[in-house]
Design a protein around this motif. Sequence first.
Motif, PDB file in Angstrom:
ATOM      1  N   ARG A 102       0.821  -1.218   0.000  1.00  8.59           N
ATOM      2  CA  ARG A 102       0.000   0.000   0.000  1.00  8.59           C
ATOM      3  C   ARG A 102       0.852   1.264   0.000  1.00  8.59           C
ATOM      4  O   ARG A 102       0.539   2.237  -0.668  1.00  8.59           O
ATOM      5  CB  ARG A 102      -0.921   0.015   1.227  1.00  8.59           C
ATOM      6  CG  ARG A 102      -2.065  -0.982   1.171  1.00  8.59           C
ATOM      7  CD  ARG A 102      -2.849  -0.987   2.473  1.00  8.59           C
ATOM      8  NE  ARG A 102      -3.285   0.348   2.852  1.00  8.59           N
ATOM      9  CZ  ARG A 102      -4.396   0.927   2.395  1.00  8.59           C
ATOM     10  NH1 ARG A 102      -5.167   0.287   1.522  1.00  8.59           N
ATOM     11  NH2 ARG A 102      -4.728   2.143   2.794  1.00  8.59           N
ATOM     12  N   HIS A 103       1.914   1.243   0.782  1.00  5.74           N
ATOM     13  CA  HIS A 103       2.820   2.387   0.893  1.00  5.74           C
ATOM     14  C   HIS A 103       4.251   1.916   0.683  1.00  5.74           C
ATOM     15  O   HIS A 103       4.561   0.734   0.844  1.00  5.74           O
ATOM     16  CB  HIS A 103       2.694   3.049   2.270  1.00  5.74           C
ATOM     17  CG  HIS A 103       1.390   3.755   2.480  1.00  5.74           C
ATOM     18  ND1 HIS A 103       1.133   5.008   1.977  1.00  5.74           N
ATOM     19  CD2 HIS A 103       0.265   3.369   3.145  1.00  5.74           C
ATOM     20  CE1 HIS A 103      -0.096   5.376   2.327  1.00  5.74           C
ATOM     21  NE2 HIS A 103      -0.635   4.404   3.026  1.00  5.74           N
ATOM     22  N   LEU A 104       5.133   2.838   0.372  1.00  4.91           N
ATOM     23  CA  LEU A 104       6.548   2.522   0.246  1.00  4.91           C
ATOM     24  C   LEU A 104       7.121   2.070   1.589  1.00  4.91           C
ATOM     25  O   LEU A 104       6.569   2.417   2.650  1.00  4.91           O
ATOM     26  CB  LEU A 104       7.315   3.746  -0.252  1.00  4.91           C
ATOM     27  CG  LEU A 104       7.152   4.085  -1.729  1.00  4.91           C
ATOM     28  CD1 LEU A 104       7.682   5.493  -2.012  1.00  4.91           C
ATOM     29  CD2 LEU A 104       7.876   3.059  -2.604  1.00  4.91           C
ATOM     30  N   PRO A 105       8.208   1.326   1.581  1.00  2.00           N
ATOM     31  CA  PRO A 105       8.844   0.876   2.826  1.00  2.00           C
ATOM     32  C   PRO A 105       9.635   1.996   3.492  1.00  2.00           C
ATOM     33  O   PRO A 105      10.869   2.015   3.475  1.00  2.00           O
ATOM     34  CB  PRO A 105       9.735  -0.278   2.372  1.00  2.00           C
ATOM     35  CG  PRO A 105      10.051   0.026   0.956  1.00  2.00           C
ATOM     36  CD  PRO A 105       8.854   0.714   0.390  1.00  2.00           C
ATOM     37  N   TRP A 106       8.917   2.919   4.102  1.00  2.90           N
ATOM     38  CA  TRP A 106       9.564   4.061   4.761  1.00  2.90           C
ATOM     39  C   TRP A 106      10.405   3.637   5.954  1.00  2.90           C
ATOM     40  O   TRP A 106      11.313   4.355   6.380  1.00  2.90           O
ATOM     41  CB  TRP A 106       8.512   5.074   5.181  1.00  2.90           C
ATOM     42  CG  TRP A 106       7.764   5.658   4.028  1.00  2.90           C
ATOM     43  CD1 TRP A 106       6.484   5.386   3.636  1.00  2.90           C
ATOM     44  CD2 TRP A 106       8.269   6.607   3.069  1.00  2.90           C
ATOM     45  NE1 TRP A 106       6.158   6.095   2.511  1.00  2.90           N
ATOM     46  CE2 TRP A 106       7.235   6.854   2.138  1.00  2.90           C
ATOM     47  CE3 TRP A 106       9.491   7.258   2.903  1.00  2.90           C
ATOM     48  CZ2 TRP A 106       7.384   7.734   1.063  1.00  2.90           C
ATOM     49  CZ3 TRP A 106       9.648   8.127   1.839  1.00  2.90           C
ATOM     50  CH2 TRP A 106       8.603   8.359   0.933  1.00  2.90           C
ATOM     51  N   TYR A 107      10.125   2.459   6.507  1.00  2.57           N
ATOM     52  CA  TYR A 107      10.898   1.960   7.639  1.00  2.57           C
ATOM     53  C   TYR A 107      12.383   1.854   7.302  1.00  2.57           C
ATOM     54  O   TYR A 107      13.239   1.952   8.186  1.00  2.57           O
ATOM     55  CB  TYR A 107      10.357   0.603   8.117  1.00  2.57           C
ATOM     56  CG  TYR A 107      10.430  -0.497   7.090  1.00  2.57           C
ATOM     57  CD1 TYR A 107      11.551  -1.318   6.988  1.00  2.57           C
ATOM     58  CD2 TYR A 107       9.377  -0.733   6.219  1.00  2.57           C
ATOM     59  CE1 TYR A 107      11.625  -2.334   6.046  1.00  2.57           C
ATOM     60  CE2 TYR A 107       9.428  -1.740   5.270  1.00  2.57           C
ATOM     61  CZ  TYR A 107      10.550  -2.535   5.188  1.00  2.57           C
ATOM     62  OH  TYR A 107      10.608  -3.536   4.243  1.00  2.57           O
ATOM     63  N   LEU A 108      12.699   1.648   6.020  1.00  3.51           N
ATOM     64  CA  LEU A 108      14.105   1.540   5.638  1.00  3.51           C
ATOM     65  C   LEU A 108      14.839   2.865   5.803  1.00  3.51           C
ATOM     66  O   LEU A 108      16.016   2.892   6.175  1.00  3.51           O
ATOM     67  CB  LEU A 108      14.223   1.031   4.201  1.00  3.51           C
ATOM     68  CG  LEU A 108      13.800  -0.425   3.997  1.00  3.51           C
ATOM     69  CD1 LEU A 108      13.832  -0.798   2.525  1.00  3.51           C
ATOM     70  CD2 LEU A 108      14.684  -1.362   4.820  1.00  3.51           C
TER      71      LEU A 108
ATOM     72  N   ALA B  59       5.856   8.849   8.819  1.00  2.18           N
ATOM     73  CA  ALA B  59       6.098   7.430   9.097  1.00  2.18           C
ATOM     74  C   ALA B  59       7.541   7.196   9.541  1.00  2.18           C
ATOM     75  O   ALA B  59       7.797   6.410  10.461  1.00  2.18           O
ATOM     76  CB  ALA B  59       5.789   6.595   7.851  1.00  2.18           C
ATOM     77  N   VAL B  60       8.478   7.872   8.897  1.00  3.77           N
ATOM     78  CA  VAL B  60       9.889   7.731   9.253  1.00  3.77           C
ATOM     79  C   VAL B  60      10.133   8.194  10.690  1.00  3.77           C
ATOM     80  O   VAL B  60      10.755   7.490  11.496  1.00  3.77           O
ATOM     81  CB  VAL B  60      10.784   8.509   8.273  1.00  3.77           C
ATOM     82  CG1 VAL B  60      12.214   8.597   8.804  1.00  3.77           C
ATOM     83  CG2 VAL B  60      10.786   7.843   6.908  1.00  3.77           C
ATOM     84  N   ILE B  61       9.658   9.391  11.021  1.00 10.59           N
ATOM     85  CA  ILE B  61       9.887   9.942  12.362  1.00 10.59           C
ATOM     86  C   ILE B  61       9.250   9.057  13.426  1.00 10.59           C
ATOM     87  O   ILE B  61       9.871   8.744  14.466  1.00 10.59           O
ATOM     88  CB  ILE B  61       9.316  11.379  12.464  1.00 10.59           C
ATOM     89  CG1 ILE B  61      10.092  12.329  11.545  1.00 10.59           C
ATOM     90  CG2 ILE B  61       9.358  11.874  13.907  1.00 10.59           C
ATOM     91  CD1 ILE B  61      11.557  12.461  11.869  1.00 10.59           C
TER      92      ILE B  61
ATOM     93  N   LEU C  72       9.740   4.904  17.651  1.00  9.32           N
ATOM     94  CA  LEU C  72       9.446   3.571  18.174  1.00  9.32           C
ATOM     95  C   LEU C  72      10.735   2.845  18.529  1.00  9.32           C
ATOM     96  O   LEU C  72      10.858   2.254  19.615  1.00  9.32           O
ATOM     97  CB  LEU C  72       8.672   2.771  17.124  1.00  9.32           C
ATOM     98  CG  LEU C  72       8.499   1.277  17.420  1.00  9.32           C
ATOM     99  CD1 LEU C  72       7.477   1.072  18.523  1.00  9.32           C
ATOM    100  CD2 LEU C  72       8.099   0.511  16.157  1.00  9.32           C
ATOM    101  N   ALA C  73      11.705   2.878  17.618  1.00  7.51           N
ATOM    102  CA  ALA C  73      12.978   2.198  17.863  1.00  7.51           C
ATOM    103  C   ALA C  73      13.704   2.801  19.061  1.00  7.51           C
ATOM    104  O   ALA C  73      14.266   2.079  19.898  1.00  7.51           O
ATOM    105  CB  ALA C  73      13.845   2.279  16.613  1.00  7.51           C
TER     106      ALA C  73
ATOM    107  N   ALA D 170      14.191  11.574  17.397  1.00 10.07           N
ATOM    108  CA  ALA D 170      13.952  11.107  16.033  1.00 10.07           C
ATOM    109  C   ALA D 170      13.998  12.275  15.051  1.00 10.07           C
ATOM    110  O   ALA D 170      14.634  12.191  13.994  1.00 10.07           O
ATOM    111  CB  ALA D 170      12.604  10.392  15.957  1.00 10.07           C
ATOM    112  N   ARG D 171      13.353  13.368  15.404  1.00 13.04           N
ATOM    113  CA  ARG D 171      13.353  14.543  14.513  1.00 13.04           C
ATOM    114  C   ARG D 171      14.768  15.091  14.351  1.00 13.04           C
ATOM    115  O   ARG D 171      15.181  15.460  13.246  1.00 13.04           O
ATOM    116  CB  ARG D 171      12.411  15.606  15.071  1.00 13.04           C
ATOM    117  CG  ARG D 171      10.942  15.192  15.067  1.00 13.04           C
ATOM    118  CD  ARG D 171      10.045  16.342  15.483  1.00 13.04           C
ATOM    119  NE  ARG D 171       8.656  15.901  15.590  1.00 13.04           N
ATOM    120  CZ  ARG D 171       8.065  15.538  16.722  1.00 13.04           C
ATOM    121  NH1 ARG D 171       8.757  15.563  17.867  1.00 13.04           N
ATOM    122  NH2 ARG D 171       6.802  15.139  16.719  1.00 13.04           N
TER     123      ARG D 171
END
Length: 327
Positions: free
Chosen positions: A97-103, A293-295, A300-301, A316-317
Amino acid sequence: MNLVTPPEHPFAQFVRILGKGKRGARNMTREEARDALGMLLDGKVEDTQLGAFLMLLRHKEENAEELAGFTEAFRLRNPAPAIAVDLDWPSYAGKKRHLPWYLLAAKALADSGVRILLHGGGAHTAGRLYTEQLLELLDIPLCQDWEQVAVALDEHQLAFIPLGAWAPQLQRMIDLRNTLGLRSPIHSLARILNPLGARCGLQSIFHPGYQAEHREASRLLGDHAIVIKGEGGEIEVNPDAACHLYGTLDGEAWDEEWPALSALRHVKPDRLDAGRLVDVWRGESGDDYGQLAVIATMALALRGLGLEREQAFGEARRRWSERKTSD
């Protein structure tokens, strides 16, 4: 005439436990699960038994005791090499559905000094975009053994290793997906193994109810973990929805609810253009959904590494803004 009854195969007991009808079937104990997976890993099971076992377990749905027993069987046969890792980051679902922003989240965290092990099980379902397909594009080291992982972590703080390189028996079971017609419980198990004993294991479990089971399995194992229902099944916080964190630390379970970051749901893209990840990383274009999503995923990490929520988002920011956008 003397008829000799053939002896029962030792693994048959585990198929019977799971498949003995509505009234006779039951969950396996932790010890039974440990013994069952041990026999599978040791190659002491017939192919017909393997298929029956995986599908019966999939139909029943594995519980925390079984997941813990499976993990113990694997770790007994595959002790963790002495390689320091902050985050274990399984990537087995793929995105559609969305790009793998987690990468990008993982890259930015690694760029700030967090040591991350990514691992995955190949492109097993058509129509999805997998981590393995994007490693070269995003300059993420692909490793084929633990020695290469150690070098990559020292040089880049980020490494990806295919499941088949460190657990070929489990990869074979995952590859049965197109033979059996269903994903097996090995997809769930791979997320909990934490092969290098990282400080925190991140897990994304998409199906409702499984998150708590995975958290409980990690608690039983004495691991530090955070489990979420990640976007598309990957470890990625969906900024358009609330995110529930199922955590465990020092044998205690904890829960946290993170509100949605966006008041309105974003429209999903018409197609997944992986090149957009590079453009956003370099700051050459923006993506409101992607950057949120990235932030959130970075936060989370960092929450898994001990920061409280507000501090994690602030860090994160900062780390995203200070990432190296070019070599």
